[in-house]
Design a protein around this motif. Structure first.
Motif, PDB file in Angstrom:
ATOM      1  N   ILE A  94       0.828  -1.212   0.000  1.00  0.00           N
ATOM      2  CA  ILE A  94       0.000   0.000   0.000  1.00  0.00           C
ATOM      3  C   ILE A  94       0.863   1.262   0.000  1.00  0.00           C
ATOM      4  CG2 ILE A  94      -1.669   1.313   1.381  1.00  0.00           C
ATOM      5  CD1 ILE A  94      -2.746  -1.220  -0.117  1.00  0.00           C
ATOM      6  N   VAL A  95       1.822   1.327   0.902  1.00  0.00           N
ATOM      7  CA  VAL A  95       2.602   2.564   0.988  1.00  0.00           C
ATOM      8  C   VAL A  95       3.449   2.763  -0.276  1.00  0.00           C
ATOM      9  CG1 VAL A  95       4.588   1.603   2.254  1.00  0.00           C
ATOM     10  CG2 VAL A  95       3.970   4.027   2.535  1.00  0.00           C
ATOM     11  N   GLU A  96       3.889   1.667  -0.870  1.00  0.00           N
ATOM     12  CA  GLU A  96       4.654   1.794  -2.124  1.00  0.00           C
ATOM     13  C   GLU A  96       3.790   2.352  -3.243  1.00  0.00           C
ATOM     14  OE1 GLU A  96       7.934  -1.595  -2.573  1.00  0.00           O
ATOM     15  OE2 GLU A  96       5.927  -2.422  -2.198  1.00  0.00           O
ATOM     16  N   ASN A  97       2.536   1.939  -3.263  1.00  0.00           N
ATOM     17  CA  ASN A  97       1.611   2.486  -4.258  1.00  0.00           C
ATOM     18  C   ASN A  97       1.563   4.005  -4.179  1.00  0.00           C
ATOM     19  OD1 ASN A  97      -0.396   0.829  -6.079  1.00  0.00           O
ATOM     20  ND2 ASN A  97       0.076  -0.482  -4.329  1.00  0.00           N
ATOM     21  N   ILE A  98       1.645   4.509  -2.950  1.00  0.00           N
ATOM     22  CA  ILE A  98       1.559   5.957  -2.769  1.00  0.00           C
ATOM     23  C   ILE A  98       2.889   6.641  -3.058  1.00  0.00           C
ATOM     24  CG2 ILE A  98       1.045   7.758  -1.065  1.00  0.00           C
ATOM     25  CD1 ILE A  98      -0.882   5.853   0.208  1.00  0.00           C
ATOM     26  N   MET A  99       3.994   5.928  -2.807  1.00  0.00           N
ATOM     27  CA  MET A  99       5.329   6.546  -2.955  1.00  0.00           C
ATOM     28  C   MET A  99       5.762   6.700  -4.417  1.00  0.00           C
ATOM     29  SD  MET A  99       7.157   4.298   0.035  1.00  0.00           S
ATOM     30  CE  MET A  99       8.853   4.658  -0.444  1.00  0.00           C
ATOM     31  N   MET A 100       5.215   5.838  -5.298  1.00  0.00           N
ATOM     32  CA  MET A 100       5.771   5.761  -6.649  1.00  0.00           C
ATOM     33  C   MET A 100       5.771   7.081  -7.413  1.00  0.00           C
ATOM     34  SD  MET A 100       4.539   1.955  -7.685  1.00  0.00           S
ATOM     35  CE  MET A 100       3.566   2.533  -8.966  1.00  0.00           C
ATOM     36  N   ALA A 101       4.580   7.692  -7.540  1.00  0.00           N
ATOM     37  CA  ALA A 101       4.514   8.908  -8.359  1.00  0.00           C
ATOM     38  C   ALA A 101       5.337  10.058  -7.775  1.00  0.00           C
ATOM     39  CB  ALA A 101       3.052   9.318  -8.577  1.00  0.00           C
ATOM     40  N   PRO A 102       5.273  10.309  -6.464  1.00  0.00           N
ATOM     41  CA  PRO A 102       6.118  11.393  -5.928  1.00  0.00           C
ATOM     42  C   PRO A 102       7.609  11.161  -6.180  1.00  0.00           C
ATOM     43  CG  PRO A 102       4.446  10.777  -4.322  1.00  0.00           C
ATOM     44  CD  PRO A 102       4.362   9.771  -5.440  1.00  0.00           C
ATOM     45  N   MET A 103       8.068   9.895  -6.160  1.00  0.00           N
ATOM     46  CA  MET A 103       9.478   9.640  -6.440  1.00  0.00           C
ATOM     47  C   MET A 103       9.779   9.831  -7.927  1.00  0.00           C
ATOM     48  SD  MET A 103      10.104   6.403  -3.873  1.00  0.00           S
ATOM     49  CE  MET A 103      11.574   5.872  -4.723  1.00  0.00           C
ATOM     50  N   ASP A 104       8.913   9.272  -8.778  1.00  0.00           N
ATOM     51  CA  ASP A 104       9.163   9.350 -10.221  1.00  0.00           C
ATOM     52  C   ASP A 104       8.998  10.767 -10.759  1.00  0.00           C
ATOM     53  OD1 ASP A 104       9.566   6.697 -10.126  1.00  0.00           O
ATOM     54  OD2 ASP A 104       7.676   6.112 -11.081  1.00  0.00           O
ATOM     55  N   LEU A 105       7.951  11.447 -10.311  1.00  0.00           N
ATOM     56  CA  LEU A 105       7.586  12.705 -10.964  1.00  0.00           C
ATOM     57  C   LEU A 105       7.969  13.953 -10.181  1.00  0.00           C
ATOM     58  CD1 LEU A 105       4.082  11.538 -12.199  1.00  0.00           C
ATOM     59  CD2 LEU A 105       6.185  11.681 -13.551  1.00  0.00           C
ATOM     60  N   LEU A 106       8.039  13.840  -8.846  1.00  0.00           N
ATOM     61  CA  LEU A 106       8.408  15.029  -8.060  1.00  0.00           C
ATOM     62  C   LEU A 106       9.850  14.936  -7.573  1.00  0.00           C
ATOM     63  CD1 LEU A 106       5.211  15.517  -5.810  1.00  0.00           C
ATOM     64  CD2 LEU A 106       5.679  16.508  -8.064  1.00  0.00           C
ATOM     65  N   GLY A 107      10.493  13.800  -7.829  1.00  0.00           N
ATOM     66  CA  GLY A 107      11.881  13.646  -7.436  1.00  0.00           C
ATOM     67  C   GLY A 107      12.117  13.482  -5.942  1.00  0.00           C
ATOM     68  N   LEU A 108      11.106  13.008  -5.200  1.00  0.00           N
ATOM     69  CA  LEU A 108      11.312  12.794  -3.767  1.00  0.00           C
ATOM     70  C   LEU A 108      12.247  11.609  -3.530  1.00  0.00           C
ATOM     71  CD1 LEU A 108       8.996  14.803  -3.338  1.00  0.00           C
ATOM     72  CD2 LEU A 108       8.001  13.223  -1.675  1.00  0.00           C
ATOM     73  N   LYS A 109      13.023  11.693  -2.447  1.00  0.00           N
ATOM     74  CA  LYS A 109      13.850  10.557  -2.045  1.00  0.00           C
ATOM     75  C   LYS A 109      12.954   9.523  -1.366  1.00  0.00           C
ATOM     76  CE  LYS A 109      18.161  13.007  -1.536  1.00  0.00           C
ATOM     77  NZ  LYS A 109      17.659  14.425  -1.459  1.00  0.00           N
ATOM     78  N   PRO A 110      13.381   8.229  -1.389  1.00  0.00           N
ATOM     79  CA  PRO A 110      12.513   7.189  -0.815  1.00  0.00           C
ATOM     80  C   PRO A 110      12.030   7.521   0.603  1.00  0.00           C
ATOM     81  CG  PRO A 110      14.345   6.181  -1.957  1.00  0.00           C
ATOM     82  CD  PRO A 110      14.584   7.657  -2.006  1.00  0.00           C
ATOM     83  N   GLN A 111      12.931   7.976   1.464  1.00  0.00           N
ATOM     84  CA  GLN A 111      12.507   8.256   2.841  1.00  0.00           C
ATOM     85  C   GLN A 111      11.441   9.363   2.889  1.00  0.00           C
ATOM     86  OE1 GLN A 111      13.707   6.533   5.769  1.00  0.00           O
ATOM     87  NE2 GLN A 111      11.861   7.545   6.586  1.00  0.00           N
ATOM     88  N   GLU A 112      11.674  10.397   2.070  1.00  0.00           N
ATOM     89  CA  GLU A 112      10.696  11.501   2.039  1.00  0.00           C
ATOM     90  C   GLU A 112       9.341  10.997   1.547  1.00  0.00           C
ATOM     91  OE1 GLU A 112      13.588  15.238   0.750  1.00  0.00           O
ATOM     92  OE2 GLU A 112      12.788  13.915  -0.806  1.00  0.00           O
ATOM     93  N   ALA A 113       9.380  10.204   0.482  1.00  0.00           N
ATOM     94  CA  ALA A 113       8.136   9.688  -0.089  1.00  0.00           C
ATOM     95  C   ALA A 113       7.437   8.771   0.911  1.00  0.00           C
ATOM     96  CB  ALA A 113       8.417   8.938  -1.393  1.00  0.00           C
ATOM     97  N   TYR A 114       8.223   7.999   1.647  1.00  0.00           N
ATOM     98  CA  TYR A 114       7.653   7.096   2.654  1.00  0.00           C
ATOM     99  C   TYR A 114       6.987   7.886   3.779  1.00  0.00           C
ATOM    100  CZ  TYR A 114       7.336   3.662   6.393  1.00  0.00           C
ATOM    101  OH  TYR A 114       6.866   2.864   7.407  1.00  0.00           O
ATOM    102  N   ASP A 115       7.702   8.917   4.287  1.00  0.00           N
ATOM    103  CA  ASP A 115       7.142   9.719   5.381  1.00  0.00           C
ATOM    104  C   ASP A 115       5.833  10.373   4.955  1.00  0.00           C
ATOM    105  OD1 ASP A 115       9.294   8.987   6.893  1.00  0.00           O
ATOM    106  OD2 ASP A 115      10.404  10.877   6.620  1.00  0.00           O
ATOM    107  N   GLU A 116       5.854  10.920   3.751  1.00  0.00           N
ATOM    108  CA  GLU A 116       4.657  11.575   3.236  1.00  0.00           C
ATOM    109  C   GLU A 116       3.531  10.550   3.033  1.00  0.00           C
ATOM    110  OE1 GLU A 116       3.693  14.411   3.100  1.00  0.00           O
ATOM    111  OE2 GLU A 116       2.343  14.758   1.406  1.00  0.00           O
ATOM    112  N   GLY A 117       3.884   9.385   2.505  1.00  0.00           N
ATOM    113  CA  GLY A 117       2.904   8.312   2.302  1.00  0.00           C
ATOM    114  C   GLY A 117       2.269   7.900   3.620  1.00  0.00           C
TER     115      GLY A 117
END
Ligand code: ADP
Ligand code: MG
Length: 360
Positions: A94-117
């Protein structure tokens, strides 16, 4: 924030959008209602450019998103979309589903995308499902994940296309309450929905769409209580009143029962009230009145729900000679069942028609 001018979309043989004009301000929550096939989905898809409009203008923050060379991925980032079907990746958590687009398109780092997710999952009440897979979630939970995924891109407006239509009735509430919370936070949203009570209390404005245009645009009180135009009036009346006419003994009993159930759900009637209406239809109309009629069957059954609470009025009109089942066969099992459910009943006979009304 968004200006739509003379928007038109043609397909071969159909023109779902004829001439759509609207201004949408920041923080507005707009519900789009109307009969099916009137271009509601097409409008949302044109707005975020999943479809190319045939002509017209769409300005977002003053920028024309239809001009050639417009940055489509920027447009779609500004306008998130939530669909009827949730489209989660089943092999990702579930959390990976949310992290994908912010990492691919907004350039977030995995930890940032995870925290936000995680923050977003907590917000939609699904923090503890972060490491689960989509298959382990109910439909309502999946739709809440889909909403969190859309929010992860920090859109300026979120477009919802019938977000609860594919859900089991028991799960509609949890998704609507997430959308309500977003409205309270001031997120700009446009929601195509059939949930009229929800539309009424969550929206700042309603677009009533009919035949490819925004036929009437106004605050919920105008559209639902005092619509100004003819078609809006007819549509709103159909929503509040359930009506069926029976002209043959071989009518489809199951269809009517199911339709009563759907009507009751839309009106957020209690299950008990829904069952009572079905029981009245069966015992009064089918067992008693149809039983009494000859071959020539004509009966109209209508239910209207009160504006203020969930009390209902049932009206039954039938042709033939004068016949009041409460007086004529009040001691039959069917009529005793009916009498127990109603607070008041009346019967009158005029112009060859019997009319019964019941309050429950
Ligand atoms: P609504 O969402 O209000 O039910 P839609 O926007 O889905 O209506 O559809 C409006 C009309 O456009 C319908 O008649 C539909 O068949 C037609 N339509 C929608 N998408 C397409 C398409 N990709 N190709 C051809 N016709 C389409
Ligand atoms: Mg649609």
């Amino acid at each position: 924030m968004i200006t739509i001018r003379h928007l038109r979309k043609e397909y071969q043989g159909v023109t779902p959008l004829k001439d759509v004009n609207a201004e949408i301000g920041k923080g507005e929550v707009i519900s789009v209602i109307g009969p099916s096939g009137t271009g509601k989905s097409t409008l949302l898809r044109c707005l975020n450019r999943l479809e190319m409009p045939t002509s017209g203008e769409i300005l977002v923050d003053g920028e024309d998103i239809m001009r050639r060379g417009a940055d489509l991925s920027a447009v779609r980032r500004k306008m998130g979309m939530v669909f009827q079907s949730f489209n989660l990746f089943s092999h990702k958590m579930i959390v990976e589903n949310i992290m994908m687009a912010p990492m691919d398109l907004l350039g977030l780092k995995p930890q940032e995308a995870y925290d936000e997710g995680m923050r977003l999952l907590e917000m939609v009440g699904l923090g503890e499902k972060a490491l689960a897979y989509p298959d382990e979630l109910s439909g309502g939970q999946k739709q809440r994940v889909a909403i969190a995924r859309t929010l992860a891109m920090h859109p300026e407006i979120v477009l919802f296309d019938e977000p609860t239509s594919a859900l089991d009735p028991t799960m509609v509430g949890e998704v609507l309450s997430v959308i309500r919370a977003l409205a309270r936070e001031g997120l700009t949203m446009m929601i195509v929905t059939h949930e009229m009570k929800f539309a009424r209390d969550v929206s700042t404005r309603i677009f009533y769409m009919d035949q490819g245009e925004i036929y009437e645009d106004g605050p919920p009180e105008q559209i639902f209580d005092r619509p100004k135009r003819e078609r809006t009036r007819a549509f709103v009346k159909r929503l509040k009143v359930f009506e069926r006419e029976i002209v043959s003994r071989r009518f489809d009993f199951i269809e009517i029962n199911t339709a009563i159930e759907e009507f009751g759900r839309r009106q957020i009637l209690s299950q008990r009230n829904i069952n009572n209406i079905q029981l009245i239809f069966e015992e009064l109309c089918v067992q008693t009145l149809l039983g009494h009629m000859g071959e020539d069957v004509r009966l109209k059954f209508a239910v209207e729900v009160s504006e203020v609470d969930d009390s209902c009025r049932v009206t039954v009109v039938y042709a033939g000679e004068e016949f009041d089942p409460f007086a004529a066969c009040g001691d039959s099992l069917s009529m005793m069942l009916v009498s127990r459910l109603v607070r008041r009943h009346g019967h009158c006979f005029r112009d060859g028609n019997n009319e019964i009304d019941l309050d429950l």
